[in-house]
Design a protein around this motif. Structure first.
Motif, PDB file in Angstrom:
ATOM      1  N   THR A  29       0.831  -1.207   0.000  1.00  0.00           N
ATOM      2  CA  THR A  29       0.000   0.000   0.000  1.00  0.00           C
ATOM      3  C   THR A  29       0.865   1.256   0.000  1.00  0.00           C
ATOM      4  O   THR A  29       2.052   1.210   0.377  1.00  0.00           O
ATOM      5  N   THR A  30       0.262   2.361  -0.412  1.00  0.00           N
ATOM      6  CA  THR A  30       0.989   3.632  -0.379  1.00  0.00           C
ATOM      7  C   THR A  30       1.327   4.023   1.063  1.00  0.00           C
ATOM      8  O   THR A  30       2.370   4.622   1.308  1.00  0.00           O
ATOM      9  N   ALA A  31       0.474   3.657   2.018  1.00  0.00           N
ATOM     10  CA  ALA A  31       0.758   3.962   3.429  1.00  0.00           C
ATOM     11  C   ALA A  31       2.011   3.222   3.892  1.00  0.00           C
ATOM     12  O   ALA A  31       2.848   3.783   4.612  1.00  0.00           O
ATOM     13  N   ALA A  34       5.076   4.965   2.348  1.00  0.00           N
ATOM     14  CA  ALA A  34       5.363   6.214   3.054  1.00  0.00           C
ATOM     15  C   ALA A  34       6.005   5.941   4.409  1.00  0.00           C
ATOM     16  O   ALA A  34       6.999   6.593   4.775  1.00  0.00           O
ATOM     17  N   THR A  40       4.867  10.977   5.410  1.00  0.00           N
ATOM     18  CA  THR A  40       3.432  10.727   5.511  1.00  0.00           C
ATOM     19  C   THR A  40       2.889  10.243   4.162  1.00  0.00           C
ATOM     20  O   THR A  40       3.519  10.444   3.116  1.00  0.00           O
ATOM     21  N   GLU A  41       1.730   9.640   4.205  1.00  0.00           N
ATOM     22  CA  GLU A  41       1.102   9.208   2.952  1.00  0.00           C
ATOM     23  C   GLU A  41       0.762  10.419   2.085  1.00  0.00           C
ATOM     24  O   GLU A  41       0.828  10.352   0.859  1.00  0.00           O
ATOM     25  N   ARG A  42       0.452  11.513   2.724  1.00  0.00           N
ATOM     26  CA  ARG A  42       0.186  12.757   1.979  1.00  0.00           C
ATOM     27  C   ARG A  42       1.425  13.173   1.182  1.00  0.00           C
ATOM     28  O   ARG A  42       1.318  13.619   0.041  1.00  0.00           O
ATOM     29  N   PHE A  44       3.659  11.127   0.060  1.00  0.00           N
ATOM     30  CA  PHE A  44       3.723  10.204  -1.070  1.00  0.00           C
ATOM     31  C   PHE A  44       2.927  10.770  -2.245  1.00  0.00           C
ATOM     32  O   PHE A  44       3.419  10.838  -3.374  1.00  0.00           O
ATOM     33  N   LYS A  51       0.684   4.274  -6.831  1.00  0.00           N
ATOM     34  CA  LYS A  51       1.846   3.451  -6.511  1.00  0.00           C
ATOM     35  C   LYS A  51       2.542   2.887  -7.743  1.00  0.00           C
ATOM     36  O   LYS A  51       3.700   2.505  -7.682  1.00  0.00           O
TER      37      LYS A  51
END
Length: 191
Positions: A29-31, A34, A40-42, A44, A51
């Protein structure tokens, strides 16, 4: 925590590559990317729209570099010679990214959605090269054929180089374009 945008981008690419290799592309996952990169995912999503794009970072720069090289090539060169010159110049970017290139290639080969994305990106690059050749006065039909054949030849050479970087990318490019010319000569002579 990364201090610059370039550092964060680099860490995100490295984290994604590691996680894709460990868990597979689909399960990452992108989370997670990151978190591994320490952002943070933000953050990313400030750098990448999804992704998949982590593996295709630099495509716009490559396209711009290639089309600029085509535009600046000396007059009087045949379309494939123009492209070979452009690919040699772009090869410097590839050489700097060799540690990323082999695992990237393997991930794309193993993941259908990435193969599809890779083919779409290749088609876009080939069309940009065709347009750059048309801007030089190359007839549309020949520009498209040269661009697509040239891109396939560049791809062939880079894959061989990634598999065996003991020779320079320029060596592989010269060899692949010589093979392309030889194939063309065989067609002309009826072999």
């Amino acid at each position: 925590m990364p201090r610059s945008g370039a550092e964060a981008r680099s860490r995100l690419k490295q984290a994604a590559l590691e996680l894709y290799r460990e868990n597979g592309f689909d399960k990452t996952t992108t989370a997670e990317i990151a978190a591994r990169a320490g952002v943070t995912e933000r953050t990313f999503f400030r750098h990448f729209p999804d992704k998949r794009e982590v593996l295709f970072d630099g495509e716009a720069d490559l396209r711009d570099d290639l089309t600029k090289s085509v535009a600046e090539a000396p007059e009087g060169l045949a379309p494939l010679e123009i492209l070979l010159r452009a690919f040699r110049k772009a090869g410097r970017i590839m050489e700097r990214n060799l540690p990323f290139a082999e695992p990237r290639r393997d991930l794309i080969a193993a993941t259908p959605t990435l193969r599809e994305r890779n083919l779409a990106k290749a088609a876009t690059l080939a069309e940009a090269l065709a347009e750059a050749l048309r801007q030089r006065g190359v007839e549309d039909r020949l520009a498209r054929l040269a661009a697509h054949a040239g891109w396939a030849t560049f791809h062939h050479a880079t894959q061989a180089w990634i598999s065996d970087p003991s020779r320079s990318l320029d060596d592989y490019l010269d060899e692949a374009f010589a093979d392309l010319r030889r194939l063309g000569a065989e067609v002309q002579s009826g072999q």
